[in-house]
Design a protein around this motif. Sequence first.
Motif, mmCIF file in Angstrom:
data_model
loop_
_atom_site.group_PDB
_atom_site.id
_atom_site.type_symbol
_atom_site.label_atom_id
_atom_site.label_comp_id
_atom_site.label_asym_id
_atom_site.label_seq_id
_atom_site.Cartn_x
_atom_site.Cartn_y
_atom_site.Cartn_z
ATOM 1 N N TYR A 53 0.700 -1.154 -0.011
ATOM 2 C CA TYR A 53 -0.119 0.197 0.012
ATOM 3 C C TYR A 53 0.769 1.251 0.147
ATOM 4 C CZ TYR A 53 0.549 0.777 5.139
ATOM 5 O OH TYR A 53 1.177 1.136 6.155
ATOM 6 N N PHE A 54 0.167 2.353 -0.425
ATOM 7 C CA PHE A 54 0.952 3.634 -0.504
ATOM 8 C C PHE A 54 0.105 4.550 0.227
ATOM 9 C CE2 PHE A 54 2.488 1.989 -4.698
ATOM 10 C CZ PHE A 54 3.586 1.815 -4.382
ATOM 11 N N GLU A 55 0.581 5.383 0.851
ATOM 12 C CA GLU A 55 0.120 6.468 1.652
ATOM 13 C C GLU A 55 -0.041 7.788 0.735
ATOM 14 O OE1 GLU A 55 2.065 7.052 5.233
ATOM 15 O OE2 GLU A 55 1.333 5.259 6.341
ATOM 16 N N VAL A 56 -1.195 7.995 0.023
ATOM 17 C CA VAL A 56 -1.384 9.057 -0.732
ATOM 18 C C VAL A 56 -2.655 9.992 -0.191
ATOM 19 C CG1 VAL A 56 -0.674 7.962 -2.741
ATOM 20 C CG2 VAL A 56 -3.028 7.979 -1.983
ATOM 21 N N ARG A 93 -8.568 3.744 9.039
ATOM 22 C CA ARG A 93 -9.298 2.909 10.008
ATOM 23 C C ARG A 93 -9.928 1.490 9.087
ATOM 24 N NH1 ARG A 93 -13.290 5.388 13.836
ATOM 25 N NH2 ARG A 93 -14.087 3.491 14.820
ATOM 26 N N GLN A 94 -10.555 2.072 8.147
ATOM 27 C CA GLN A 94 -11.145 0.923 7.272
ATOM 28 C C GLN A 94 -10.094 0.023 6.626
ATOM 29 O OE1 GLN A 94 -13.279 2.991 4.115
ATOM 30 N NE2 GLN A 94 -14.213 1.153 3.273
ATOM 31 N N PHE A 95 -8.949 0.590 6.261
ATOM 32 C CA PHE A 95 -7.899 -0.194 5.870
ATOM 33 C C PHE A 95 -7.618 -1.235 6.898
ATOM 34 C CE2 PHE A 95 -3.262 -0.653 4.926
ATOM 35 C CZ PHE A 95 -3.483 -1.439 3.899
ATOM 36 N N ILE A 154 -1.835 -3.252 -5.550
ATOM 37 C CA ILE A 154 -1.544 -1.938 -4.800
ATOM 38 C C ILE A 154 -2.655 -1.144 -4.313
ATOM 39 C CG2 ILE A 154 -0.532 0.442 -5.138
ATOM 40 C CD1 ILE A 154 1.420 -1.136 -7.201
ATOM 41 N N THR A 155 -2.855 -0.735 -2.939
ATOM 42 C CA THR A 155 -3.931 -0.050 -2.415
ATOM 43 C C THR A 155 -3.300 1.489 -1.895
ATOM 44 O OG1 THR A 155 -4.786 -2.192 -1.600
ATOM 45 C CG2 THR A 155 -5.708 -0.305 -0.577
ATOM 46 N N PHE A 156 -4.252 2.310 -2.573
ATOM 47 C CA PHE A 156 -3.884 3.734 -2.180
ATOM 48 C C PHE A 156 -4.796 3.970 -0.823
ATOM 49 C CE2 PHE A 156 -3.479 5.330 -6.767
ATOM 50 C CZ PHE A 156 -2.205 4.622 -6.867
ATOM 51 N N ILE A 157 -4.001 4.492 0.182
ATOM 52 C CA ILE A 157 -4.676 4.813 1.530
ATOM 53 C C ILE A 157 -4.503 6.300 1.730
ATOM 54 C CG2 ILE A 157 -4.904 4.243 3.935
ATOM 55 C CD1 ILE A 157 -5.214 2.013 2.299
ATOM 56 N N THR A 161 -0.945 -8.058 -14.296
ATOM 57 C CA THR A 161 0.319 -7.946 -13.542
ATOM 58 C C THR A 161 -0.247 -7.138 -11.976
ATOM 59 O OG1 THR A 161 0.520 -5.780 -14.667
ATOM 60 C CG2 THR A 161 1.643 -7.689 -15.481
ATOM 61 N N HIS A 162 -1.155 -6.378 -12.338
ATOM 62 C CA HIS A 162 -1.516 -5.360 -11.264
ATOM 63 C C HIS A 162 -2.968 -5.185 -11.044
ATOM 64 C CE1 HIS A 162 2.761 -4.150 -11.918
ATOM 65 N NE2 HIS A 162 2.763 -3.517 -10.611
ATOM 66 N N VAL A 163 -3.353 -5.101 -9.819
ATOM 67 C CA VAL A 163 -4.716 -4.667 -9.392
ATOM 68 C C VAL A 163 -4.188 -3.496 -8.768
ATOM 69 C CG1 VAL A 163 -6.439 -4.987 -7.794
ATOM 70 C CG2 VAL A 163 -6.089 -6.795 -9.375
ATOM 71 N N ILE A 164 -5.061 -2.309 -8.884
ATOM 72 C CA ILE A 164 -5.004 -1.023 -7.897
ATOM 73 C C ILE A 164 -6.127 -0.605 -7.660
ATOM 74 C CG2 ILE A 164 -4.226 1.447 -8.280
ATOM 75 C CD1 ILE A 164 -1.968 -0.087 -9.592
ATOM 76 N N ASN A 165 -6.041 -0.559 -5.995
ATOM 77 C CA ASN A 165 -7.389 -0.404 -5.353
ATOM 78 C C ASN A 165 -7.136 1.389 -5.209
ATOM 79 O OD1 ASN A 165 -8.506 -2.917 -4.839
ATOM 80 N ND2 ASN A 165 -6.571 -3.113 -3.406
ATOM 81 N N TYR A 166 -7.643 2.055 -6.353
ATOM 82 C CA TYR A 166 -7.459 3.388 -6.444
ATOM 83 C C TYR A 166 -8.535 4.131 -5.386
ATOM 84 C CZ TYR A 166 -7.088 7.947 -8.721
ATOM 85 O OH TYR A 166 -7.219 9.183 -9.204
ATOM 86 N N SER A 167 -9.567 3.388 -5.133
ATOM 87 C CA SER A 167 -10.656 3.571 -3.968
ATOM 88 C C SER A 167 -10.401 2.379 -3.166
ATOM 89 C CB SER A 167 -11.915 3.927 -4.500
ATOM 90 O OG SER A 167 -12.080 4.559 -5.676
ATOM 91 N N ILE A 168 -10.248 2.533 -1.923
ATOM 92 C CA ILE A 168 -10.187 1.396 -0.906
ATOM 93 C C ILE A 168 -11.427 0.678 -0.969
ATOM 94 C CG2 ILE A 168 -11.362 2.701 0.957
ATOM 95 C CD1 ILE A 168 -9.330 1.298 2.720
#
Length: 563
Positions: A223-226, A354-356, A345-348, A314-321
């Motif tokens: 995950y990335f903090e953004v 909290r949800q994450f 990859i999840t963007f947080i 190759t990728h799944v991006i969770n742009y929204s959680i």
Amino acid sequence: MESENTFSNLGLTEATLKVLEKKGFEKPTPIQEKTIPIILNTDLNLIGQAQTGTGKTAAFGLPVIEKIDNGGNHVKVLILSPTRELAIQVSDEMNTFVGSRKLRVATLYGGASIGEQLRRLRKGVDIVVGTPGRLLDHIRRGSLMLGKLDFLILDEADEMLNMGFVEDIEEIMSKTPESKRTLLFSATMPEQIKRMVKKYIPEYEMIAVKNKTLTTDLTSQIYFEVRRTEKFDALSRIIDVERDFYGIVFCRTRLDVDEVNEKLLSRGYSADGLHGDISQSGREKIYARFKKKRINILVATDVAARGLDVQDLTHVINYSIPQDPEAYIHRIGRTGRAGKQGTAITFITPGEYRQFTQIQRIAKTKIEKQELPKVEELLGIKKDSILAELSIISEKEVGDNYLNLASSLLENSDPQIVIANLIKKAYNDELNENNYQELAKKRNINVDKAGTTRLFVGLGKKDDMTPPKLVKFIRENVKLRDSNIDKVQVFDEFSFVTVPFSEAEELLQIFKTKGKGRKPLIEKAQKTTGRSKPRDKSNDRYKDKYKDKSRSKSRDRRDKFKR
Ligand code: ADP
Ligand code: MG
């Protein structure tokens, strides 16, 4: 190197194979392949190293269960685990491995009622999983006897040492018989572990699985903090650095899908958007284009993506959680299939933390934090791909018109300067570092600092609580460094402490389930809290329970908070 090993030719019994089939484990992971035969067929101690998520629990759990018998009323296996959460995970997994065998598993961690644990131990258990502090409590009380132990397992050893459990572990080790076997598993092998191994573990086999060869079937999860406003830049950066990006970008709403898709298209990516408002035939066209890789990015809502059957993202991006843990599992299940490694990859954003945490907890997955690629790295990759792009163009593709222009240019000028000038004209935007913001720098205002929670703890000076004891108490329940436990205040009847958001959530969860209708020992502090928080009688009862109605109150308190 692809291995043909199966669980059955590792020497596991029919009973275990049945359990594995039920669990859906198809083939052993690399670490399992190596450790299972050693544990089954030798009497050696073992040090196993493999990164997180590679199935280390089964790597020791499966063969150990085969090796022990269910006779006698004594503890045969002791598994040390750094946190309550991990202890529960391991003991759940051990329980499923046990299957129909008559082996009893107990989980012992701090913060839970010691009385119940004592009862459990008195009834007799074969396998104990626990956190070092609480295990030591039981050993000292005489409720946990290790005289006939067959296996001592130090799981997630690096984490345990990080959390300062060295002395506890050493003391526990000293209470085990010479004849036991020791198995140590860890994601990393810092010096401290090597020293401990040298000192305490004779004649061992060392198995280390390199990162590259692992996780064949497993998706790596990061995950990335953004910040919300950075999400799009983060997305395009990820796509830019992954040359063969082929993935789905999950968004929550139709509007998000349209917005992200349009932005991608306007930046020249080959993408399309998929959501419920698109007609069935329209959706099918998009599925087909994506499956044939005419487009390599699909922006989609969960529902719309459901009809899509692709195996090799190759990728799944969770742009929204994702909305819930099930959705998370469902989304990431689309990568890393068929033996290929995929990345989820999840963007947080801070608000989603909290949800994450809940997703991680319920989905029982560890999602590792990573830093977004730096601008410098990105530019390097861009340059490489420009070189690749330019060097494969053939004479025919360029056409006579351009070839003639080129030769007249070269008649009077230095070829290097001409080419440099052309590259600059063609790719200036892409190679200009001012066009990329250094996301990493801005991200330092992160959830760890901003996202803390003030907690109320229903124990105070009257209970012999002191600031160091409170810190210790917190650390017995969640994985935290001292420096993350902040603003400790101990009053007569209660205390306050500030911890990072995610650990606060964990603590609240832990203590919520234990009170059974009573006021939990740890709660979120109320904003308006003054010093005169009214004493809550129901909490006293809880406290008594917490203290296990020990005859000697003060001795019990000492036990609880001393170490
Ligand atoms: P580690 O301790 O190495 O971090 P775990 O033992 O927690 O990893 O395993 C991670 C996940 O992988 C768990 O959900 C586990 O059930 C699953 N798992 C382990 N071995 C296999 C396997 N051979 N095939 C499929 N899933 C597996
Ligand atoms: Mg593990």
